[in-house]
Design an enzyme around this catalytic site. Structure first.
Site, PDB file in Angstrom:
ATOM      1  N   CYS A 122       0.820  -1.224   0.000  1.00 16.83           N
ATOM      2  CA  CYS A 122       0.000   0.000   0.000  1.00 16.83           C
ATOM      3  C   CYS A 122       0.848   1.266   0.000  1.00 16.83           C
ATOM      4  CB  CYS A 122      -0.954  -0.001   1.181  1.00 16.83           C
ATOM      5  SG  CYS A 122      -1.947  -1.495   1.280  1.00 16.83           S
ATOM      6  N   HIS A 245      -2.900   6.889   2.538  1.00 13.18           N
ATOM      7  CA  HIS A 245      -3.450   5.638   1.998  1.00 13.18           C
ATOM      8  C   HIS A 245      -4.828   5.400   2.616  1.00 13.18           C
ATOM      9  CE1 HIS A 245      -4.259   1.561   1.098  1.00 13.18           C
ATOM     10  NE2 HIS A 245      -3.916   1.093   2.281  1.00 13.18           N
ATOM     11  N   ASN A 279     -10.510  -0.028   0.031  1.00 12.56           N
ATOM     12  CA  ASN A 279      -9.042  -0.003   0.155  1.00 12.56           C
ATOM     13  C   ASN A 279      -8.452  -0.646  -1.094  1.00 12.56           C
ATOM     14  OD1 ASN A 279      -6.351  -0.681   0.698  1.00 12.56           O
ATOM     15  ND2 ASN A 279      -6.719  -1.140   2.854  1.00 12.56           N
TER      16      ASN A 279
HETATM   17  O1  UT7 Z   1      -4.087  -1.422   3.702  1.00 10.74           O
HETATM   18  C1  UT7 Z   1      -3.067  -2.093   4.402  1.00 10.74           C
HETATM   19  C2  UT7 Z   1      -3.003  -1.674   5.827  1.00 10.74           C
HETATM   20  N1  UT7 Z   1      -4.152  -2.151   6.501  1.00 10.74           N
HETATM   21  C3  UT7 Z   1      -4.733  -1.447   7.457  1.00 10.74           C
HETATM   22  O2  UT7 Z   1      -4.291  -0.364   7.767  1.00 10.74           O
HETATM   23  C4  UT7 Z   1      -5.918  -2.060   8.178  1.00 10.74           C
HETATM   24  C5  UT7 Z   1      -5.861  -1.747   9.661  1.00 10.74           C
HETATM   25  N2  UT7 Z   1      -6.929  -2.429  10.405  1.00 10.74           N
HETATM   26  C6  UT7 Z   1      -8.225  -2.099  10.322  1.00 10.74           C
HETATM   27  O3  UT7 Z   1      -8.593  -1.224   9.552  1.00 10.74           O
HETATM   28  C7  UT7 Z   1      -9.206  -2.794  11.233  1.00 10.74           C
HETATM   29  O4  UT7 Z   1      -8.524  -3.470  12.238  1.00 10.74           O
HETATM   30  C8  UT7 Z   1     -10.142  -3.793  10.505  1.00 10.74           C
HETATM   31  C9  UT7 Z   1     -11.085  -3.005   9.607  1.00 10.74           C
HETATM   32  C10 UT7 Z   1      -9.348  -4.797   9.701  1.00 10.74           C
HETATM   33  C11 UT7 Z   1     -11.013  -4.530  11.524  1.00 10.74           C
HETATM   34  O5  UT7 Z   1     -11.734  -3.610  12.321  1.00 10.74           O
HETATM   35  P1  UT7 Z   1     -11.634  -3.689  13.903  1.00 10.74           P
HETATM   36  O6  UT7 Z   1     -12.483  -2.598  14.419  1.00 10.74           O
HETATM   37  O7  UT7 Z   1     -10.191  -3.678  14.311  1.00 10.74           O
HETATM   38  O8  UT7 Z   1     -12.313  -5.069  14.220  1.00 10.74           O
HETATM   39  P2  UT7 Z   1     -11.714  -6.327  14.982  1.00 10.74           P
HETATM   40  O9  UT7 Z   1     -10.883  -7.132  14.054  1.00 10.74           O
HETATM   41  O10 UT7 Z   1     -11.134  -5.894  16.288  1.00 10.74           O
HETATM   42  O11 UT7 Z   1     -13.018  -7.117  15.320  1.00 10.74           O
HETATM   43  C12 UT7 Z   1     -13.989  -6.625  16.286  1.00 10.74           C
HETATM   44  C13 UT7 Z   1     -15.184  -7.554  16.259  1.00 10.74           C
HETATM   45  C14 UT7 Z   1     -14.804  -9.026  16.340  1.00 10.74           C
HETATM   46  O12 UT7 Z   1     -15.847  -9.693  17.031  1.00 10.74           O
HETATM   47  P3  UT7 Z   1     -15.687 -10.108  18.565  1.00 10.74           P
HETATM   48  O13 UT7 Z   1     -14.475 -11.023  18.599  1.00 10.74           O
HETATM   49  O14 UT7 Z   1     -15.450  -8.822  19.283  1.00 10.74           O
HETATM   50  O15 UT7 Z   1     -16.973 -10.770  18.874  1.00 10.74           O
HETATM   51  C15 UT7 Z   1     -14.804  -9.455  14.899  1.00 10.74           C
HETATM   52  O16 UT7 Z   1     -15.065 -10.837  14.749  1.00 10.74           O
HETATM   53  O17 UT7 Z   1     -15.860  -7.375  15.011  1.00 10.74           O
HETATM   54  C16 UT7 Z   1     -15.948  -8.633  14.340  1.00 10.74           C
HETATM   55  N3  UT7 Z   1     -15.863  -8.396  12.913  1.00 10.74           N
HETATM   56  C17 UT7 Z   1     -16.911  -8.090  12.169  1.00 10.74           C
HETATM   57  N4  UT7 Z   1     -18.216  -7.947  12.489  1.00 10.74           N
HETATM   58  C18 UT7 Z   1     -19.051  -7.609  11.489  1.00 10.74           C
HETATM   59  C19 UT7 Z   1     -14.739  -8.421  12.121  1.00 10.74           C
HETATM   60  N5  UT7 Z   1     -15.087  -8.136  10.859  1.00 10.74           N
HETATM   61  C20 UT7 Z   1     -16.424  -7.932  10.872  1.00 10.74           C
HETATM   62  C21 UT7 Z   1     -17.362  -7.596   9.872  1.00 10.74           C
HETATM   63  N6  UT7 Z   1     -18.651  -7.457  10.224  1.00 10.74           N
HETATM   64  N7  UT7 Z   1     -17.005  -7.423   8.594  1.00 10.74           N
END
Ligand code: UT7
Length: 323
Positions: A122, A245, A279
């Protein structure tokens, strides 16, 4: 003693023109929620994406790069024969060889171009932009077409809700050429290979430890952006446009907030292209710039701060004057 002659470069470089391309198919959050356990509310709140574009099965990364690249050449008021080098930043070519850049150059009509792919994920566009600027200033190239293009949907597990909602397809491009006044500032780039495992490919699909990458991006990237300003001799208050980005709207807003705490203006325009584009990795920065200019948010002569970051983990940022 024999003395070799050195190439004579330009005093400075600048972006002469930009262009972009997105596939036709719009994919909404509601459409994704029909095939995986997610909701429009969750995606909007946690990532800020309302919709994204997916390429057709027979629409390749090179196809998208060709259109974005040709648009940038036309925007610069140039003919393909005015370009001599093509750099294609990407991390999603279907095979490592042949490279994409030579194919793009040929299809656009850039004859016998110096052509190579560059992979800094990225951060790739900002790496390639710096390289193009240096090539022009060193005299290795006269005009360089820099493209960031990705077909991320080829590398996504369609039921992996953590990644399938984020990534999308598209291409953005810029032509870099000689200038009397600097239009591309020095780069600040680097990598954190000690945390390489945070984003990668496993069994042919992308994985990432989202929360760890999120924490890294929201703590490490604003200081890098500030360093890019410092090396260009620019104050935060001079920045008209911030184009990070487009990984997550919350990351974008966090970087903007940190820059404003250091003196960036409240009226600094902040790219939010992720809302309608998702993204798109190396394509996100040039695509955002092109969309913002079309919307009247970016004007020629504006001071823009670019910063890319992602797998590697790699990052790169620089100040540019918008074309
Ligand atoms: O481009 C390259 C560089 N990449 C980045 O900069 C990405 C950086 N990371 C992020 O943007 C975020 O961490 C994500 C968008 C990937 C994920 O968002 P998050 O707020 O960090 O969610 P999480 O992974 O901490 O998950 C929180 C909860 C989990 O459920 P529990 O364990 O709390 O019950 C996940 O299973 O949300 C759940 N979850 C979802 N729920 C509904 C994860 N994905 C989804 C989804 N829909 N799509």
């Amino acid at each position: 003693m024999t003395t070799l002659r050195l190439a004579q470069g330009a005093t400075a470089s600048r972006i002469l023109g930009i262009g972009s391309f997105q596939p036709e198919r719009i994919v909404t959050n509601d459409e994704l929620s029909q095939t995986m356990d997610t909701t429009d509310e969750w995606i909007l709140e946690r990532v800020g994406i309302a919709e994204r574009r997916f390429a057709a099965k027979d629409e390749s990364l090179v196809d998208m790069a060709v259109i974005a690249g040709a648009n940038a050449v036309a925007d610069a008021g140039l003919a393909p024969s005015d370009v001599d080098t093509v750099i294609l930043a990407n991390c999603t070519m279907p095979t490592p060889i042949p490279n994409g850049a030579a194919q793009v150059a040929d299809r656009i009509g850039v004859k016998a171009a110096g052509a190579f792919d560059l992979n800094a994920a990225c951060a790739g566009f900002c790496y390639a932009l710096n390289l193009a600027s240096d090539l022009v200033r060193a005299g290795s190239a006269r005009r360089v077409l820099v493209i960031g293009a990705e077909k991320l949907t080829d590398w996504i597990d369609p039921v992996d809700r953590a990644n399938a909602i984020i990534f999308a397809d598209g291409a953005g491009a810029a032509v870099v050429g000689p200038a009397d006044e600097p239009g591309i500032g020095p780069v600040v780039w680097g990598s954190a290979g000690d945390v390489v495992d945070l984003i990668g490919m496993r069994d042919g699909v992308i994985y990432q430890e989202g929360q760890s990458v999120f924490r890294w991006a929201t703590t490490q990237i604003a200081p890098i952006a500030l360093r890019a300003l410092a090396v260009a001799g620019i104050e935060p208050s001079d920045v008209d446009v911030l184009i990070p980005h487009q990984a997550n709207l919350r990351i974008v807003e966090s970087i903007a907030k940190k820059l404003r705490a250091k003196g960036a203006r409240e009226d600094m325009v902040v790219a939010d292209d992720i809302v309608y584009s998702g993204n798109t990795s190396s394509a996100s920065i040039p695509m955002a710039m092109d969309h913002m200019r079309a919307a009247g948010l970016v004007k020629p002569g504006d001071v823009a701060l670019l910063v890319g970051f992602g797998a590697g983990l790699s990052y790169a940022g620089q100040v540019v004057i918008c074309p």
